[in-house]
Scaffold this active site. Structure first.
Site: not given
Ligand code: NDP
Length: 444
Positions: A124, A164
């Site tokens: 990571k 991510d």
């Molecule tokens: P994105 O950046 O596309 O989306 C993240 C989302 O979560 C946004 O809506 C963001 O809001 C919100 N968010 C981020 N940080 C916080 C916080 N501290 N408190 C509240 N909301 C928050 O990321 P992904 O959708 O790719 O990832 C989401 C989750 O899924 C993560 O935990 C990631 O590790 C996990 N994941 C992702 C994969 C992938 O293929 N992308 C694979 C497996 C797991 P804002 O815009 O306001 O920050």
């Protein structure tokens, strides 16, 4: 091996890394029994060798903002374990990124990748850089500066990064472009690339779709139909959007989405047209989820998460520790009978205990969100073979992988009385494969 002693030792050697300790504690607590059945593991100290990353790179990233001001950030790559394949795992750009968060993610990734049945180790990376409010040109310059340091440590057979939080198709493309220029090769060292230059169909959708496929497998064990079920989803970007898309397609009713500012609750359900609006709002205009509430006249709650809303199923898909013990109690009191995690470690240890005690269907992220890295693995295969599979082919393979992960969880997690502890199942299945590989490969 005594799980408590190993954990205390790690806490002493690596203080101030609470997320890393939390992730290790969750795994050690469930694999102790299976590990201790193999006295040969202990002498080789396999447990510490598996908990401590192979290596950590940290570096300064220097870039210039649109005003001409030079900025610095910290960048990292954690290469956790490559027993079963090249290091593999995403890059996170978020102000909160630090070594503890990336160590927890790399540790979890190792077991997740093991579960996928594909030959991928765990890694990571990321930076404490917040893309929020940055221009396209600033994002590009940052990505290029980040890769200027990272590129020496990655490659198609050594370490293959992906996206991510804060890193989607746009950022992967900038990083891949820079990597190619420096490495002078075109072998697809990143996954999540654009379709035009080696990306795989279904990769953007894979984590969200995969989570719903896993949920379907869990529901099947209790003969529950997903049609009409009310679902609370958190997040509103990559994982959350495609979770909602698949839920709509299958006739479920997603009612919430969120971002770091707050959440929306739409009791009529988020339908296809409303989701299209969210995708445009978030992916094109980089707007905030509250604008949805303004457009559709529904409730928006600032500074809160959606777990207080009544739902049958919860799918946390934003970030770590976003669902607390109190949230879990509220969900259970409101009749929630299934939780399937799109995010990594979104539920706190207290929340997990509450779900397991209530014996609801509860899938930890390392099993339920493994669809993303699985299709990344399929992207690596397509790149190596220099061909592209159709959407249908990739989707079928994704379904097959999620089914197989579910089977492994059932095999290793079924308790007396028939309840499936998916946490234990995922940890034992993922762990045993890696540790047996380490044992076979000698003291390294
Ligand atoms: P994105 O950046 O596309 O989306 C993240 C989302 O979560 C946004 O809506 C963001 O809001 C919100 N968010 C981020 N940080 C916080 C916080 N501290 N408190 C509240 N909301 C928050 O990321 P992904 O959708 O790719 O990832 C989401 C989750 O899924 C993560 O935990 C990631 O590790 C996990 N994941 C992702 C994969 C992938 O293929 N992308 C694979 C497996 C797991 P804002 O815009 O306001 O920050």
């Amino acid at each position: 091996m005594k799980a408590n002693e190993v954990l205390d030792n790690l806490k002493r050697r690596f203080p101030n890394e609470p997320e890393y300790h939390q992730a290790v504690a969750e795994v050690l607590g469930t694999i102790e029994e299976a590990y201790n059945e193999h006295p040969e593991f202990e002498k080789s100290n396999l447990i510490e060798r598996l908990c401590i990353p192979d290596r950590i790179f940290s570096f300064r990233v220097t870039w210039t903002d649109d005003k001409g001001q030079v900025q610095t950030n910290m960048g990292y790559r954690i290469q956790h374990n490559n027993t079963i394949g090249p290091y593999k795992g995403g890059i996170r750009f978020h102000a909160s990124v630090n070594q503890s968060i990336l160590k927890f993610l790399a540790f979890e990734q190792t077991f997740k990748n093991s579960l996928t049945t594909l030959p991928m180790g765990g890694g990571k990376g990321g930076a404490d850089f917040s893309p929020r409010g940055k221009s396209n040109a600033e994002i590009m310059r940052f990505c290029q500066a980040f890769v200027l340091e990272l590129w020496r440590h990655i490659g198609p057979d050594t370490d293959v990064p992906a996206g991510d939080i804060g890193v989607g198709g746009r950022e992967v493309a900038y990083m891949y472009g820079m990597y190619k220029k420096l490495a002078r090769e075109n072998t697809g060292t990143f996954t999540g690339k654009g379709i035009e230059f080696g990306g795989s169909l279904i990769r953007p959708e894979a984590t969200g779709y995969g989570n719903v496929y896993f949920l379907l497998e869990m529901l099947k064990t209790r003969n529950i139909d997903i049609k009409g079920k009310v679902v609370a989803v958190s997040g509103s970007d990559n994982v959350a959007q495609y979770t909602v898309e698949k839920l709509i397609e299958l006739g479920a009713k997603p009612v919430t989405m969120s971002d770091s500012d707050g959440y929306i609750y739409d009791p009529d359900g988020i339908d296809r047209e409303k989701l299209d609006y969210i995708m445009e709002l978030k992916n094109l205009y980089r707007g905030r989820i509250r604008e949805y509430a303004e457009k559709y006249g529904c409730k928006y709650v600032e500074g809160a998460r959606p777990w207080g809303e009544k739902c049958d199923i919860a799918m946390p898909s934003a970030t770590q520790n976003e669902l607390t013990g109190d949230d879990a109690k509220t969900l259970l009191a409101n009749g929630c009978f299934a939780v399937s995690e799109g995010a990594n470690m979104p539920s706190t240890p207290e929340a997990i205990d509450a779900f397991l005690e209530a014996k609801i269907l509860y899938a930890p992220g390392k099993a339920a969100n493994a669809g993303g890295v699985s299709v990344s693995g399929l992207e690596m295969t397509q790149n190596a073979m220099k061909l592209s599979w159709t959407r249908e082919e990739v989707d079928e393979k994704l379904k097959g992988i999620m089914k197989s992960i579910h089977e492994q969880c059932v095999k290793y997690g079924t308790q007396d009385g028939g309840y499936v502890n998916y946490v234990k199942g995922a940890n034992v299945a993922g762990f045993m494969k890696v540790i047996k590989g380490m044992m076979a490969q000698g003291i390294l």
